[in-house]
Design an enzyme around this catalytic site. Structure first.
Site, mmCIF file in Angstrom:
data_model
loop_
_atom_site.group_PDB
_atom_site.id
_atom_site.type_symbol
_atom_site.label_atom_id
_atom_site.label_comp_id
_atom_site.label_asym_id
_atom_site.label_seq_id
_atom_site.Cartn_x
_atom_site.Cartn_y
_atom_site.Cartn_z
ATOM 1 N N HIS A 223 37.997 54.165 43.543
ATOM 2 C CA HIS A 223 39.067 55.572 43.088
ATOM 3 C C HIS A 223 39.733 55.550 44.204
ATOM 4 O O HIS A 223 40.556 54.869 44.722
ATOM 5 C CB HIS A 223 37.965 56.468 42.823
ATOM 6 N N HIS A 262 43.835 49.716 36.665
ATOM 7 C CA HIS A 262 43.742 51.215 36.266
ATOM 8 C C HIS A 262 43.077 51.282 34.829
ATOM 9 O O HIS A 262 43.312 50.635 34.013
ATOM 10 C CB HIS A 262 45.154 51.710 36.373
ATOM 11 N N ASP A 313 47.719 53.338 44.971
ATOM 12 C CA ASP A 313 47.151 53.360 46.109
ATOM 13 C C ASP A 313 47.810 51.982 46.850
ATOM 14 O O ASP A 313 47.752 51.878 48.108
ATOM 15 C CB ASP A 313 45.678 53.097 46.137
HETATM 16 N N1 COA Z 1 41.479 42.849 40.810
HETATM 17 C C1 COA Z 1 41.150 41.733 39.716
HETATM 18 N N2 COA Z 1 40.608 41.733 38.459
HETATM 19 C C2 COA Z 1 40.947 43.026 38.004
HETATM 20 C C3 COA Z 1 41.093 44.223 38.830
HETATM 21 C C4 COA Z 1 41.482 43.999 40.017
HETATM 22 N N3 COA Z 1 41.818 45.041 40.814
HETATM 23 N N4 COA Z 1 41.339 45.136 37.999
HETATM 24 C C5 COA Z 1 40.888 44.710 36.725
HETATM 25 N N5 COA Z 1 40.738 43.332 36.837
HETATM 26 C C6 COA Z 1 40.098 42.605 35.698
HETATM 27 C C7 COA Z 1 38.739 42.612 35.523
HETATM 28 O O1 COA Z 1 38.084 41.861 36.451
HETATM 29 C C8 COA Z 1 38.480 42.531 34.118
HETATM 30 O O2 COA Z 1 38.362 41.248 33.909
HETATM 31 P P1 COA Z 1 37.587 40.307 32.846
HETATM 32 O O3 COA Z 1 37.816 41.180 31.468
HETATM 33 O O4 COA Z 1 38.132 39.167 32.944
HETATM 34 O O5 COA Z 1 36.344 40.534 33.298
HETATM 35 C C9 COA Z 1 39.650 43.311 33.497
HETATM 36 O O6 COA Z 1 40.696 43.192 34.424
HETATM 37 C C10 COA Z 1 39.207 44.566 33.248
HETATM 38 O O7 COA Z 1 38.715 45.149 34.447
HETATM 39 P P2 COA Z 1 37.723 46.618 34.387
HETATM 40 O O8 COA Z 1 37.049 46.833 35.755
HETATM 41 O O9 COA Z 1 36.795 46.516 33.150
HETATM 42 O O10 COA Z 1 38.876 47.906 34.106
HETATM 43 P P3 COA Z 1 38.416 49.256 34.477
HETATM 44 O O11 COA Z 1 39.577 50.044 33.496
HETATM 45 O O12 COA Z 1 37.003 49.419 34.350
HETATM 46 O O13 COA Z 1 38.838 49.167 36.046
HETATM 47 C C11 COA Z 1 39.521 49.825 38.000
HETATM 48 C C12 COA Z 1 39.745 50.042 36.628
HETATM 49 C C13 COA Z 1 40.516 50.771 38.783
HETATM 50 C C14 COA Z 1 38.128 50.221 38.289
HETATM 51 C C15 COA Z 1 39.873 48.543 38.348
HETATM 52 O O14 COA Z 1 40.918 47.966 37.852
HETATM 53 C C16 COA Z 1 39.524 48.190 39.977
HETATM 54 O O15 COA Z 1 38.466 47.955 40.375
HETATM 55 N N6 COA Z 1 40.602 48.236 40.690
HETATM 56 C C17 COA Z 1 40.693 47.992 42.077
HETATM 57 C C18 COA Z 1 40.410 49.358 42.734
HETATM 58 C C19 COA Z 1 41.488 50.184 42.838
HETATM 59 O O16 COA Z 1 42.589 49.738 43.020
HETATM 60 N N7 COA Z 1 41.314 51.326 42.405
HETATM 61 C C20 COA Z 1 42.103 52.493 42.421
HETATM 62 C C21 COA Z 1 42.339 52.944 41.181
HETATM 63 S S1 COA Z 1 43.798 54.012 41.098
#
Ligand code: COA
Length: 379
Positions: A223, A262, A313
């Site tokens: 987050h 996201h 971010d």
């Molecule tokens: N880096 C690499 N792969 C990513 C990714 C990232 N930042 N964000 C998503 N993915 C990939 C996942 O590995 C997953 O791939 P798969 O289907 O092959 O396993 C797919 O995209 C879906 O990701 P998921 O984590 O299930 O999506 P989510 O909606 O639950 O997660 C976040 C959203 C924000 C938690 C996630 O994108 C993340 O961890 N981002 C990095 C942290 C960040 O920048 N947070 C600020 C958010 S505003």
């Protein structure tokens, strides 16, 4: 509870309640606060006007704004006791932990924190917005062994923050870029920390508890903590010519890349173009182009390899770094902004409260009898 259940892990796609405060429209890359596009608010308004909007549902008139500014500025102080708490905090503490403790302390200083009428909570929201930057600036000075700088009531919210941390107000371009980031960070629907705040106060806990819980939720790198993690990543990469290989290796190692992806936006974050524009201005002002060049290569590589876009971010991190702000202050700055959205949601939740209490699907052992302690065999 039926045997067949549909589980929405992470509440993904679940609409929990309605809100009037903001709407995220991922299909058209748009975000509005009470109907106003966030990009327009960022370009046309100062942060204090947006705070008023989030709390009152409409932008203030010049007269309303003047009264609001005077009120907020008059509350830029901490009690002697809270200053002492901050002075006794380990200097190695993360400023997010200082804020979590500080807001909790403010709750203990409130003689009637459970007085839950809307006027009392609006009053507390104004105080929280005014005092959170002061807590941060105080800790910033204390941990560096520097004298605490008293706030100035002739400075804007953004200007005063730099003043209490650095003892000087940076050029207007820096203040504008900082203010834009605050407006973009102010509100974003039922994100994790806002929802945490709503869950906490849905039990009729007080506003300070809701905000303390929200700070705890925001701290994590999935987050708000991502803006700090992005800058650490850029520093680790160091030079643009290393960026592409770094990204390919990280993806091959199945690393989560901070600042990308996201839960709601799958085709780009509505706030990114505005933040990128102001981050570029900071790069120009400081003559340090390489951080955004690394960002460009990372985002192009990520889009090509995984089809994933950067989030806010990804650009606020380097923008704050170029403003000369310590990296561990980035997520606390997010708090300085999001306190407006959190408190708006807390007041909305309490205006028509319903306890938030979902169900879970049990996957533990089938029911079995308790064996008395003396008859239990060693496992
Ligand atoms: N880096 C690499 N792969 C990513 C990714 C990232 N930042 N964000 C998503 N993915 C990939 C996942 O590995 C997953 O791939 P798969 O289907 O092959 O396993 C797919 O995209 C879906 O990701 P998921 O984590 O299930 O999506 P989510 O909606 O639950 O997660 C976040 C959203 C924000 C938690 C996630 O994108 C993340 O961890 N981002 C990095 C942290 C960040 O920048 N947070 C600020 C958010 S505003």
């Amino acid at each position: 509870m039926p045997d067949e259940v549909t589980i929405h892990r992470g509440l993904d796609g679940v609409v929990v309640d309605s809100t009037r405060i903001s709407k995220v429209m991922p299909e058209i890359n748009s975000l509005v606060y009470f109907g106003y596009p966030v990009q327009e608010l960022a370009e046309e308004c100062n942060f204090e006007e947006v705070a008023w909007l989030l709390w009152h549902g409409e932008l203030p008139t010049a007269q309303q704004l003047a009264g609001f500014l005077a009120e907020g500025r008059s509350r830029r102080f901490l009690s002697k006791e809270l200053i002492e708490v901050i002075q006794k905090t380990p200097r190695t503490a993360h400023p997010m932990d200082v804020l979590r403790t500080g807001v909790s302390f403010l709750g203990m200083e409130d003689p009637a924190p459970h007085k839950e009428d809307a006027a009392a909570n609006l009053d507390r929201s104004i105080s929280l917005m005014a005092k959170i930057p002061i807590m941060l600036g105080t800790f910033y000075r204390v941990r560096k062994g520097l004298d605490i700088i008293p706030p100035r009531s002739d400075l804007s919210f953004a200007q005063n923050f730099f003043h209490i941390c650095l003892g000087q107000v940076p050029p207007p371009e820096v203040i504008r870029a900082f203010e834009v980031s605050l407006i973009l960070y102010a509100e974003h629907g039922f994100n994790a920390s806002t929802f945490t705040a709503r869950v906490a106060v849905s039990t009729l806990s007080d506003i300070y508890s809701g905000v303390t819980a929200a700070i705890a939720s925001l701290k994590g790198p999935l987050h708000g903590g991502a803006n700090e993690a992005v800058m650490h990543m850029l520093l680790e990469i160091g030079e643009p010519d290393r960026a592409r290989d770094w990204m390919l290796a990280a993806l091959a190692a199945k690393r989560k890349i901070m600042g990308f992806g996201h839960r709601v936006y799958k085709k780009g974050d509505s706030r990114c173009p505005t933040m990128l524009k102001y981050a570029r201005q900071m790069a120009q002002l400081t003559g340090q182009a390489k951080w955004l060049e690394i960002c460009r290569i990372l985002s192009e590589t990520m889009l090509k390899e995984k089809g994933i876009y950067p989030n806010l971010d990804f650009y606020s991190g380097p923008a704050y770094y170029l403003m000369g702000i310590d990296i561990d202050m980035f997520t606390p700055i997010f708090v300085m902004a999001r306190i407006t959205g959190w408190t708006a949601h807390i007041m909305e939740q309490l205006a028509d409260n319903c306890l938030i209490r979902p169900l879970s699907h049990y996957t533990g052992p089938a029911e079995h009898r308790v064996v008395p302690l003396t008859q239990r065999n060693r496992r």
